[in-house]
Structures are given as structure tokens and as C-alpha cells.
Write a protein that holds these residues in place. Sequence first.
Motif, PDB file in Angstrom:
ATOM      1  N   ILE A 242      11.049   4.412  -5.010  1.00 30.84           N
ATOM      2  CA  ILE A 242      12.052   3.401  -4.619  1.00 30.84           C
ATOM      3  C   ILE A 242      13.327   4.029  -4.036  1.00 30.84           C
ATOM      4  O   ILE A 242      13.743   3.679  -2.932  1.00 30.84           O
ATOM      5  N   PRO A 243      13.941   4.998  -4.751  1.00 38.43           N
ATOM      6  CA  PRO A 243      15.208   5.531  -4.212  1.00 38.43           C
ATOM      7  C   PRO A 243      15.016   6.207  -2.855  1.00 38.43           C
ATOM      8  O   PRO A 243      15.864   6.058  -1.957  1.00 38.43           O
ATOM      9  N   GLU A 244      13.910   6.925  -2.695  1.00 39.52           N
ATOM     10  CA  GLU A 244      13.699   7.645  -1.443  1.00 39.52           C
ATOM     11  C   GLU A 244      13.549   6.663  -0.277  1.00 39.52           C
ATOM     12  O   GLU A 244      14.139   6.836   0.791  1.00 39.52           O
ATOM     13  N   VAL A 245      12.760   5.604  -0.523  1.00 36.89           N
ATOM     14  CA  VAL A 245      12.562   4.605   0.529  1.00 36.89           C
ATOM     15  C   VAL A 245      13.902   3.930   0.855  1.00 36.89           C
ATOM     16  O   VAL A 245      14.242   3.705   2.013  1.00 36.89           O
ATOM     17  N   LYS A 246      14.682   3.665  -0.197  1.00 33.87           N
ATOM     18  CA  LYS A 246      15.972   3.015   0.041  1.00 33.87           C
ATOM     19  C   LYS A 246      16.877   3.927   0.881  1.00 33.87           C
ATOM     20  O   LYS A 246      17.550   3.491   1.810  1.00 33.87           O
ATOM     21  N   LYS A 247      16.834   5.200   0.549  1.00 30.21           N
ATOM     22  CA  LYS A 247      17.660   6.177   1.279  1.00 30.21           C
ATOM     23  C   LYS A 247      17.288   6.140   2.769  1.00 30.21           C
ATOM     24  O   LYS A 247      18.169   6.173   3.640  1.00 30.21           O
ATOM     25  N   ILE A 248      15.989   6.079   3.038  1.00 25.47           N
ATOM     26  CA  ILE A 248      15.556   6.051   4.447  1.00 25.47           C
ATOM     27  C   ILE A 248      16.053   4.782   5.124  1.00 25.47           C
ATOM     28  O   ILE A 248      16.624   4.833   6.213  1.00 25.47           O
ATOM     29  N   ILE A 249      15.845   3.667   4.452  1.00 28.16           N
ATOM     30  CA  ILE A 249      16.271   2.391   5.052  1.00 28.16           C
ATOM     31  C   ILE A 249      17.769   2.438   5.362  1.00 28.16           C
ATOM     32  O   ILE A 249      18.215   2.013   6.430  1.00 28.16           O
ATOM     33  N   ARG A 250      18.549   3.005   4.443  1.00 33.83           N
ATOM     34  CA  ARG A 250      20.006   3.035   4.630  1.00 33.83           C
ATOM     35  C   ARG A 250      20.432   4.070   5.677  1.00 33.83           C
ATOM     36  O   ARG A 250      21.603   4.129   6.045  1.00 33.83           O
TER      37      ARG A 250
ATOM     38  N   GLY B  11       0.843  -1.203   0.000  1.00 35.31           N
ATOM     39  CA  GLY B  11       0.000   0.000   0.000  1.00 35.31           C
ATOM     40  C   GLY B  11       0.876   1.249   0.000  1.00 35.31           C
ATOM     41  O   GLY B  11       2.096   1.177   0.224  1.00 35.31           O
ATOM     42  N   GLU B  12       0.242   2.415  -0.232  1.00 36.03           N
ATOM     43  CA  GLU B  12       0.988   3.685  -0.311  1.00 36.03           C
ATOM     44  C   GLU B  12       1.776   3.972   0.967  1.00 36.03           C
ATOM     45  O   GLU B  12       2.775   4.683   0.945  1.00 36.03           O
ATOM     46  N   MET B  13       1.320   3.425   2.066  1.00 39.53           N
ATOM     47  CA  MET B  13       1.962   3.692   3.361  1.00 39.53           C
ATOM     48  C   MET B  13       3.470   3.442   3.312  1.00 39.53           C
ATOM     49  O   MET B  13       4.257   4.194   3.884  1.00 39.53           O
ATOM     50  N   SER B  14       3.874   2.379   2.610  1.00 39.61           N
ATOM     51  CA  SER B  14       5.298   2.024   2.652  1.00 39.61           C
ATOM     52  C   SER B  14       6.156   3.003   1.866  1.00 39.61           C
ATOM     53  O   SER B  14       7.376   2.976   1.952  1.00 39.61           O
ATOM     54  N   ALA B  15       5.519   3.891   1.080  1.00 39.58           N
ATOM     55  CA  ALA B  15       6.308   4.852   0.311  1.00 39.58           C
ATOM     56  C   ALA B  15       6.448   6.191   1.038  1.00 39.58           C
ATOM     57  O   ALA B  15       7.109   7.105   0.562  1.00 39.58           O
ATOM     58  N   GLU B  16       5.803   6.327   2.198  1.00 41.87           N
ATOM     59  CA  GLU B  16       5.900   7.590   2.935  1.00 41.87           C
ATOM     60  C   GLU B  16       7.005   7.485   3.975  1.00 41.87           C
ATOM     61  O   GLU B  16       6.967   6.593   4.823  1.00 41.87           O
ATOM     62  N   PRO B  17       7.981   8.416   3.888  1.00 44.29           N
ATOM     63  CA  PRO B  17       9.177   8.301   4.734  1.00 44.29           C
ATOM     64  C   PRO B  17       8.917   7.930   6.190  1.00 44.29           C
ATOM     65  O   PRO B  17       9.517   6.981   6.686  1.00 44.29           O
ATOM     66  N   ILE B  18       7.992   8.624   6.840  1.00 42.26           N
ATOM     67  CA  ILE B  18       7.864   8.341   8.277  1.00 42.26           C
ATOM     68  C   ILE B  18       7.298   6.944   8.514  1.00 42.26           C
ATOM     69  O   ILE B  18       7.578   6.318   9.525  1.00 42.26           O
ATOM     70  N   TYR B  19       6.536   6.452   7.567  1.00 39.59           N
ATOM     71  CA  TYR B  19       5.976   5.117   7.763  1.00 39.59           C
ATOM     72  C   TYR B  19       6.974   4.022   7.401  1.00 39.59           C
ATOM     73  O   TYR B  19       6.907   2.913   7.926  1.00 39.59           O
ATOM     74  N   THR B  20       7.884   4.325   6.479  1.00 39.28           N
ATOM     75  CA  THR B  20       8.908   3.327   6.157  1.00 39.28           C
ATOM     76  C   THR B  20       9.642   2.967   7.444  1.00 39.28           C
ATOM     77  O   THR B  20       9.865   1.793   7.754  1.00 39.28           O
ATOM     78  N   LEU B  21       9.987   3.983   8.190  1.00 34.44           N
ATOM     79  CA  LEU B  21      10.690   3.787   9.456  1.00 34.44           C
ATOM     80  C   LEU B  21       9.869   2.902  10.394  1.00 34.44           C
ATOM     81  O   LEU B  21      10.367   1.934  10.983  1.00 34.44           O
ATOM     82  N   LEU B  22       8.586   3.211  10.496  1.00 32.08           N
ATOM     83  CA  LEU B  22       7.715   2.465  11.397  1.00 32.08           C
ATOM     84  C   LEU B  22       7.569   1.014  10.941  1.00 32.08           C
ATOM     85  O   LEU B  22       7.598   0.083  11.753  1.00 32.08           O
ATOM     86  N   LEU B  23       7.438   0.833   9.618  1.00 31.95           N
ATOM     87  CA  LEU B  23       7.255  -0.542   9.101  1.00 31.95           C
ATOM     88  C   LEU B  23       8.491  -1.394   9.377  1.00 31.95           C
ATOM     89  O   LEU B  23       8.382  -2.560   9.761  1.00 31.95           O
ATOM     90  N   VAL B  24       9.663  -0.789   9.198  1.00 32.23           N
ATOM     91  CA  VAL B  24      10.893  -1.536   9.526  1.00 32.23           C
ATOM     92  C   VAL B  24      10.851  -1.900  11.012  1.00 32.23           C
ATOM     93  O   VAL B  24      11.143  -3.033  11.406  1.00 32.23           O
ATOM     94  N   GLY B  25      10.415  -0.956  11.817  1.00 31.79           N
ATOM     95  CA  GLY B  25      10.327  -1.190  13.264  1.00 31.79           C
ATOM     96  C   GLY B  25       9.333  -2.286  13.617  1.00 31.79           C
ATOM     97  O   GLY B  25       9.464  -2.957  14.636  1.00 31.79           O
ATOM     98  N   LEU B  26       8.333  -2.471  12.775  1.00 28.94           N
ATOM     99  CA  LEU B  26       7.336  -3.512  13.039  1.00 28.94           C
ATOM    100  C   LEU B  26       7.787  -4.880  12.520  1.00 28.94           C
ATOM    101  O   LEU B  26       7.060  -5.861  12.625  1.00 28.94           O
TER     102      LEU B  26
END
Length: 579
Positions: free
Chosen positions: A531-539, A504-519
Motif C-alpha cells: 500500500i505505501p509504495e503504491v501510494k508513493k508512486i501515485i503521489r 490482481g498483483e499487477m496493481s502492486a508493481e510500480p511500473i504498472y501502477t503508473l500504467l493503470l492510472v494512465g488507463l
Amino acid sequence: MEIKRGIPVSPGVAIGPAMVLDAEGFRIPKRYVAPSAVPAEVRRLEHALDRARDETLASERVIADKLGKETGAIFGAHAQIIKDPRLSREIIALIREHHYTPEYATSQVLRRYAEIFEHAGAGTAARVSDIHDIERRILRSLLGEQREDISHLTSPVVVLAHDLTPSETADLDPHQVRGFATEAGGRTSHTAIVAGALEIPAVVGIGRFLTAVSGGDTVIIDGNRGEVIVNPDETTLAQYRHTQEEFRHFEESLVRLRDLPAETVDGTRITLLGNIEFPTEIDHCLERGAEGIGLYRTEFLYLDTHRSPTEQEHYEAYSHVVRAMAGRPVVIRTLDLGADKLAEDLDGERERNPFLGLRSIRLCLQHLDTFKTQLRAILRASTLGPVSIMFPLISTVMELRQARMIVADVMEDLDEEGIAFDRGLPIGMMIEVPSAVIMADQFARVADFFSLGTNDLIQYTLAVDRNNPSVANLFSAADPAVLRLIRMAVRAAHRHGTPLSVCGEMSAEPIYTLLLVGLGISSMSVAPHSIPEVKKIIRSIKASDAARIARKILALDNARDAVNLLRGEAHKIMPDVLT
Ligand code: PEP
Ligand code: MG
């Protein structure tokens, strides 16, 4: 300065002089022709219809080359309507019986068609804009003049319109049109889909605002936040120029990430996949380093809504995607039609409550021929690379079993016909209805994998229409009920060793990417541009920090506090990422 909010459908920031397209398109006065001129006027109409049809077919070819066959097919459908003898009969009858001019008769007939679609209920908004497109095309041909031609601009503009038809959107020159915003339109309208594929900043569904803008006014389109700012003051303009510059640098810096793994600072590896609607978007995915396709929304094969695609058409689309992904996994979702999605239901019946009605997998299970045609094509394409089948909107275990049985039937048919396919291809399901989360332990015994569809999960958990601006404030991925459901699904998947991704769109929003990794989510599928933005956050984050923040968030009782806390924490641990 005036700020308007709408639905962001393509990211980035555009600043430029407004080009305002009028709300009605052509306004045709009621005029009459002399009785003796009727035969000549009928001939003029017939020539205009022929010309309009030829132009539409030419658009089909151009757009098919530019954006792929499926998008081009929109215009094939337009040409069919223009060619339909019923249409010319109706217009000619008005000219003969009432002595209307061909222009007025045309606009009368097509506006009546548009009204019929408008009153046909949910899911037909895209059709209404198609009818307006056809009307304009025929009138242009009759009048021999162009509405403001937005396909041949010589200087940069920001286009503001009541609605852009699909052909106008596809015709936009991305070098001159810096962005666009429309009063009408929803996330799933044809216009929004084409905008996403063109990748220019765009906001739709703003509601009435054009009366407050004049051509040449400076306008900012914020495609990240879904805002349109008319006549910004100097400070706002300076801020946005800065944001635009930052965004550009940010995007440039992201290119370098393409070949790097999506791995947190403390070594947790996340699989990053792309969501696509059209086969042509594969290039966007590969350019940005997608590790596979986590969601292929095949219902967009139905853009030409006048008939269902053949098995061969399905196969061509899937085989193109699978071949182009060259050994990377491709999850093909079976048709998710109905409710807000492009086509009406296959029976053409109106439903009082389409979101809770015969849509998606339910529709497929009642139209086995359509379903089997698609499954045959997916199975045939499975010999070309790693393909998975995914069913949308599964709400009961029986439904999933039934869908799997149909796949088994189709496999048997293919066997009998001696047609090859991958017998072991994974068969999974979307988790996008609360019942699927509640029963995830049982589903895990029947599904090979799960994909969390947060868009629908939020909609069905909070009972809030995902396309209705009046209740948009309630639609939040940060709502504690939604977050608890996500945690439940992840835990069930872990318990059973069932792979789980979020699409869903949630995983593409920076603050939620962080939360999803945390979950504890280890796979995400997002629109190619994200894709690149989410990858940047993960890294940029540590999985241990993310888990700590997720625990804090899960203890809260409302979405607003959750968003504030997430923003604050996200800023602390990744200050260089836009949040
Ligand atoms: C979802 O519901 O989250 C999803 C990914 O599917 P769609 O947006 O196509 O309904
Ligand atoms: Mg969905």
C-alpha cells in the motif's frame, strides 16, 4: 557467485549466513526389532503418537494467538490425522507383521500417504508438505531429538530448505530469521501464505539449488524480485547492502504517507484498498492507511481442509474484519476454491484440467448448501458496516444472474427468520476471464461493481498457467492482449458508470501502477505491504503523464518493448521510487 530465481512471496532484502535444512528431513534406515520386543515397541509408538498429538494441539493454540484461528487450524487438522486410529493401526500392523522399528514403520506409512497426495494431481502440494510435517513431528517424538531447531535461534540466519512445512514457517522467529528460500512451493502454498503474513523476505519455488550451498555461506534473498544469490562477490554484496539500506529508508519514509491521500500531482484521486487472506491482516492494512478491503479471499477459511467452516465460523471471521475496518468498505469475495487454491473440489474428484474445470463460482453454484452458508454469514455481517459481495471467475451473464438469485433466496430465508442484513449491499464480480471483458457492457447491467483480477486474466488470456515456472516468461501483465482487455473493461465500466477496481498483483508493481492510472483506473486493491509504495508512486506522478505513457504503451505489439518503455518513462517521472 550463483543467482537462482524463484517466486517472490514476501518483499524486502535479507543478507546473512545460510542455515541449510536437509532435503529429506529425517532419513530412517530399515531396521527390525526382536519379536519379543514388539509389545514394548508398540507401547513406545503409542506414547510417541500421544506426545506428538499434544504438541500439535499446543502449536495450534500458539499459532492461533500469533496469526489467527484460521492459520492455527492447520495444526488442528494435523492433530486429527495423528489421532486417527487408522494411522496407528497401519503403523502397528507393520511393527507386528514385519517387526519393523516404530520409526521405520511410521516413515513407511506416512510416505505412502504423501505419495497418494502427490499423485492426486494439482492442488494437493500443500497437503504433501502437511504430511511431511506430521511425519517429522511423530519421528521427533519417537527419537526424542529435535531436527535443527529453527524456532529458538540465537543469531541471525537466512534459512534455505527444500520445503518448509507450514508449522516450521509459522514458528520462524522473525528477529533471527532474516529471510528464507525454498526449492519447492508455489504462490498459493500454505508456506507462502504464512510467509506473507509474517512479513519476512521470502522466495519459494526455486527448484534444486541446495546442493550448491553450505551452512554459513553468505546468501542474499531478494524478496522483491524473487532472487537468491549464493556467495555473492564483493560488488554484488555492496550493491545489495545499499539496496537494503535504501529499501529500509524507503519503507520508513512511507510510514509518513499513511494519512495522506493517494492523489496524483495533478489532483486525480485514487482509492487505495487492501487485499487480505486472514482477518489478522486487518492490522497490517490499517497501519498502512488502507481505505478499505478491496478483496477478502475467503477460501483461506478452508485451511482446515477436513471439513467446511460452519456459518458461525464464517460469520466470526467476517464480523471481525468488518468491525475492525470501522466503517470502511469491505468487499468479501465468495469462495474461490479449486484449481491452484488450497482445497480439492468438494466432491474430492480429480479433474484432468482443473483450471478450466469445476472451480470457484462454478463449484459454489453446484454446492448450494456450502454457498448459502457463506452468503448467510456475509449478509449477517453486513449490518456491522459497509459490506459488498463479490463473485469470482464469472464467465457468463447467466452465471452472474444465477448467483444473484441465490443471494435473493438467502435474503428471503433471513427475512423469514427475522435476521437483519443490509438489503442494499452492492453485489459485484471479478473480471478475470476474457469472456467477462468481451461482455462487460452486458455484465454492467447486472453487476453493481467490477474488480479486475489480473492474475487470472493474464493466465486465461495468454493460456499460461500462472504457477508453472516453465512458462513464466509468457506470463506478463504488459502483454498487449492483456492491456487491450484492461482498456476495454475500463471503457465499458466508464460507459455504464460501474465502479471498477483492480485487485490482481499487477496493481502492486510500480511500473504498472503508473500504467493503470494512465488507463483511467481510479481504485486499486493490493497486498497490505504494498500500500505505501503504491501510494508513493501515485503521489509522484501526474495523471496526464500516465495517460500519455499508456497511449504509447498501447501502440506496441509485444510485452518486452512495453516493459522497457515503461521502465524508462517511470525512471524519468519518478526517479526516487525503486522501479
Ligand atoms: C486474480 O486472479 O487476479 C485475483 C485477484 O484473484 P486470485 O489471485 O485470488 O485468483
Ligand atoms: Mg483470480
